[in-house]
Enzyme design. Structure first.
Site, PDB file in Angstrom:
ATOM      1  CE1 TYR A 122      54.171  32.458  44.277  1.00  0.00           C
ATOM      2  CE2 TYR A 122      57.089  32.071  43.161  1.00  0.00           C
ATOM      3  CZ  TYR A 122      55.458  32.090  43.356  1.00  0.00           C
ATOM      4  OH  TYR A 122      55.622  33.341  41.738  1.00  0.00           O
ATOM      5  CE  LYS A 176      37.966  34.648  41.998  1.00  0.00           C
ATOM      6  NZ  LYS A 176      37.797  35.277  40.858  1.00  0.00           N
ATOM      7  CG  ASP A 223      39.040  37.983  39.827  1.00  0.00           C
ATOM      8  OD1 ASP A 223      39.373  39.042  40.356  1.00  0.00           O
ATOM      9  OD2 ASP A 223      38.134  37.428  39.072  1.00  0.00           O
ATOM     10  CG  ASP A 231      56.025  36.243  41.230  1.00  0.00           C
ATOM     11  OD1 ASP A 231      56.736  37.344  41.455  1.00  0.00           O
ATOM     12  OD2 ASP A 231      56.146  35.080  40.806  1.00  0.00           O
TER      13      ASP A 231
END
Ligand code: NAP
Length: 363
Positions: free
Chosen positions: A125, A192, A226, A250
């Site tokens: 972002y 991640k 995930d 988000d």
């Protein structure tokens, strides 16, 4: 003089309707608030030449606290998100998004009590992007090849994902301090890092360092994003406070909203060292504009968070209790809640009638 002055940004789409409902509910608590109206969005561009006029930022800086409705971000028309710009201008580095079960919403789970702490200022972002086909994109692609850092196809658009030590440190610390102050058991850092070693890897390393300072007071664990999503759907009660970089935060907060009944009831707050801007998780839902159908609960619960922030705890609890009472009765609820409960929107009420039901309970 009013006890509190709060900047009110109605926004666009369903924003004006739900902020009007919110304002009536807050006023019913009797808390002495003066609303300073300051609007943002595409509809103010004609007058100010920008969707985020300076006076809006100045108003928030003066009052320290604002509450807003959603603002549409038109896709591909050039202007960057007003929401992202506001968060950056005021350095609102924390996006707090609680997701908790409320009986009557028809949600899949009854025992969710999760707090999402999303980093709000960096990651994908940050707005550092290179458009496909531009000389800048070509230069960057050549630079990456020259440094032996990898091969990027020449027809690529590129968005950078910067994650800093300082940005990670302050958001993880905020999550731990929140956990302590609110008697929460555990903080989970979501990442991640197995793939993104220098951005998420850094976030994880910093999270572990900060967590060590809280050892014995707040539990800590880390999870891959995930696996977190699967875990949330399978067994949400295993989670408590989640701290995440911007993009995962988000996405995961919308998932969490889905666990407890949808975007119509998911509140939020953007908090920095000096200023706080409260707003629902959801967007401007343009297709429902002006129809008196949108659920104002997320906006109203964002106001409850704001009242807590202003030190008006009793009023905050009163608003939450009234919302819970109306949802539990289930007779005067908006289309989304009716649909989740019965599979049909029949018998639902509009935004204003629902707000009136809440005001009745407060009264
Ligand atoms: P959205 O406005 O959040 O709406 C997606 C769907 O969520 C709606 O179609 C509706 O579902 C449901 N929903 C959202 N708010 C609801 C409410 N108050 N009551 C009941 N249901 C509600 O997402 P979007 O359509 O992707 O985004 C629209 C615009 O908002 C975009 O320009 C986006 O950039 C902007 N946005 C702004 C903010 C912000 O101002 N902070 C945040 C997110 C998005 P059903 O269709 O199933 O009824």
């Amino acid at each position: 003089m009013a006890k509190h002055t709060v900047t009110l940004i109605p926004g666009d789409g369903i924003g004006p309707e739900i902020t009007s409902a919110m304002r009536q509910v807050v006023e019913a608590t009797g808390v002495d608030i003066e609303w300073e109206l300051a609007d943002a969005g595409e509809h103010v561009m004609g007058e100010y030449g920008t969707p985020l006029p300076d006076y809006v930022i100045e108003s928030i800086k003066k009052n320290k606290v604002a509450i807003k409705g959603p603002v549409t971000t038109p896709i591909g028309t050039g202007f960057r998100s007003v929401n992202v710009a506001l968060r950056k201008a005021l350095d609102l580095y924390t996006n707090l998004r609680p997701a908790f079960s409320i009986p009557g919403t028809g949600a899949r789970y009854e025992d969710v009590d999760i707090v999402i702490v999303r980093e709000n200022t960096e990651d994908l972002y940050a707005g550092v992007e290179f458009e496909e086909g531009t000389p800048e994109a070509a230069e960057l692609i050549a630079f990456v090849a020259e440094k032996g850092a990898g091969t990027i196809r020449p027809d690529s658009g590129i968005s950078l994902k910067p994650i800093s030590i300082s940005g990670s440190e302050r958001i993880v610390r905020w999550a731990f301090e929140y956990a302590l102050a609110n008697h929460r058991r555990k903080v989970t850092a979501v990442h991640k890092a197995n793939i993104l070693k220098y951005s998420d890897g850094l976030f994880l390393r910093v999270a572990r360092e900060v967590a060590a300072e809280y050892e014995g007071r707040v539990e800590f664990e880390d999870r891959i994003v995930d696996a977190t999503c699967m875990g949330l759907v399978l067994r949400p009660d295993q989670f408590d406070v989640l701290v995440l970089p911007n993009l995962y935060g988000d996405i995961v907060s919308d998932l969490a909203a889905g666990l407890v009944g949808g975007l119509g009831i998911a509140p939020g707050a953007n908090i920095g060292a000096e200023y706080a801007v409260f707003e629902p998780v959801h967007g401007s839902a343009p297709k429902y504009t002006g129809q008196d159908v949108a659920n104002p609960t997320a906006e109203i619960l964002s106001a409850a968070l704001m009242l807590g922030h202003l030190g008006e705890r009793e009023a905050a609890q009163g608003v939450l209790a009234a919302v819970k009472a109306v949802l539990a009765e289930g007779t005067r609820v908006t289309y989304d809640i009716k649909r989740t409960n019965t599979g049909s929107t029949e018998g639902s009420v509009g935004t204003q009638a629902y707000a009136d039901a809440i005001i009745e309970k407060i009264g």
